[in-house]
Design an enzyme around this catalytic site. Structure first.
Site, PDB file in Angstrom:
ATOM      1  N   ASP A  68       0.844  -1.196   0.000  1.00  0.00           N
ATOM      2  CA  ASP A  68       0.000   0.000   0.000  1.00  0.00           C
ATOM      3  C   ASP A  68       0.883   1.251   0.000  1.00  0.00           C
ATOM      4  O   ASP A  68       2.089   1.155   0.236  1.00  0.00           O
ATOM      5  CB  ASP A  68      -0.968   0.007   1.195  1.00  0.00           C
ATOM      6  N   ASN A 134      -8.146  -0.779  13.526  1.00  0.00           N
ATOM      7  CA  ASN A 134      -9.567  -1.021  13.214  1.00  0.00           C
ATOM      8  C   ASN A 134      -9.744  -2.293  12.382  1.00  0.00           C
ATOM      9  O   ASN A 134     -10.818  -2.520  11.829  1.00  0.00           O
ATOM     10  CB  ASN A 134     -10.161   0.178  12.466  1.00  0.00           C
ATOM     11  N   HIS A 136      -7.918  -3.043   9.680  1.00  0.00           N
ATOM     12  CA  HIS A 136      -7.560  -2.924   8.258  1.00  0.00           C
ATOM     13  C   HIS A 136      -6.308  -3.725   7.937  1.00  0.00           C
ATOM     14  O   HIS A 136      -5.466  -3.979   8.796  1.00  0.00           O
ATOM     15  CB  HIS A 136      -7.441  -1.463   7.800  1.00  0.00           C
ATOM     16  N   GLU A 141      -9.902  -0.678   4.461  1.00  0.00           N
ATOM     17  CA  GLU A 141     -10.554  -0.212   5.675  1.00  0.00           C
ATOM     18  C   GLU A 141     -11.827  -1.027   5.934  1.00  0.00           C
ATOM     19  O   GLU A 141     -12.343  -1.684   5.014  1.00  0.00           O
ATOM     20  CB  GLU A 141     -10.921   1.266   5.513  1.00  0.00           C
TER      21      GLU A 141
END
Ligand code: GLP
Length: 248
Positions: A68, A134, A136, A141
């Protein structure tokens, strides 16, 4: 249960055990494997250990594939993931970058071209990933469909908050709100996966990812459906996992 847990007592042991698992994995592939590698704080002891091992004995060759990247930062920006990867691992190991989002880092460049290069790159052999607070993975996400591929995404408020903790506005400029990421569907193609997790602050999300409901609200939960997964984690990160799973 399809995953194996490798517990580590401290950062040094975490780095060494992750390097052991990684080296065994890449040596198990017949030709140099294509390997997805993550950024963030978590993998740093692992990269240190790999660099030390490479100095001592050399490492088998592998091809790097970026997981990423932030969008909107200039090419030399120190927070750009590719620059962190070069500094921490790729340059010390003398690994020629094969597939990176470098040209997508600048606004106005041909993001579509970069996306299509990734889409046609075929199956990665090994995916080494971290997990965000969270749930991810990469920048997939919560809410990302498991079918999603490489694409441009908008970062969630929690990710912007978490990742901006070491971000100095005066030095680094505005924090990016968009990124490019391999999708869960790309990660699912990997023949083998290594999940790296450090710290008690990841304990709850790790337990939810590995033992909770499977679905887009916790993107890392795709791992429960994945074959050949090894989780290397410290005791803080494992503190909400059942001992039966950790020490089976
Ligand atoms: C970032 C990256 C992920 C990384 C995660 C965890 O947002 N996009 O690839 O795995 O956060 O980072 P850290 O290891 O610093 O907690």
């Amino acid at each position: 249960m399809k995953y194996t847990v490798v517990p580590a007592l401290n950062d040094e042991e975490f780095g060494q055990k992750a390097a052991d698992v990684f080296i065994k994995a890449i040596e198990g592939f017949q030709s140099p494997p294509s390997v997805i590698l993550p950024t963030g704080d978590t993998p740093l002891p692992f990269y240190d250990s790999l660099v030390d091992r490479a100095k001592a004995s050399g490492l088998s060759e592998f091809y790097y594939c970026q997981l990423d990247e932030y969008l909107g930062l200039h090419a030399g920006h120190e927070k750009l993931f590719i620059n962190q990867m070069k500094k921490n691992l790729l340059d010390p190991l003398n690994i020629r970058v094969r597939l990176a989002f470098e040209s997508a880092a600048n606004p106005g460049h041909m993001i579509d071209n970069v996306i299509s290069r990734f889409s046609y790159a075929g199956h990665p052999d090994l995916a080494v990933i971290g997990i965000g607070g969270n749930g991810h993975v990469g920048f997939n996400e919560p809410g990302s469909a498991f079918e999603d591929g490489v694409r441009v995404v908008t970062l969630s408020e929690q990710t912007i908050y978490d990742n901006s903790q070491n971000w100095d506005l005066a030095q680094h400029g505005e924090f990016p709100t968009r990124a490019i990421t391999l999708g869960i569907s790309d990660l699912k193609k990997a023949r083998q996966t290594i999940l790296l997790v450090r710290g008690e602050k990841k304990a709850n999300i790790l337990a939810r990812a590995l033992t909770g409901p499977i679905g887009p609200s916790v993107p890392a939960s795709y791992l429960q459906e994945q074959q050949n997964v090894t989780v290397v984690a410290d005791m803080g990160a494992l503190s909400q996992m059942s001992p039966d799973i950790v020490f089976k």
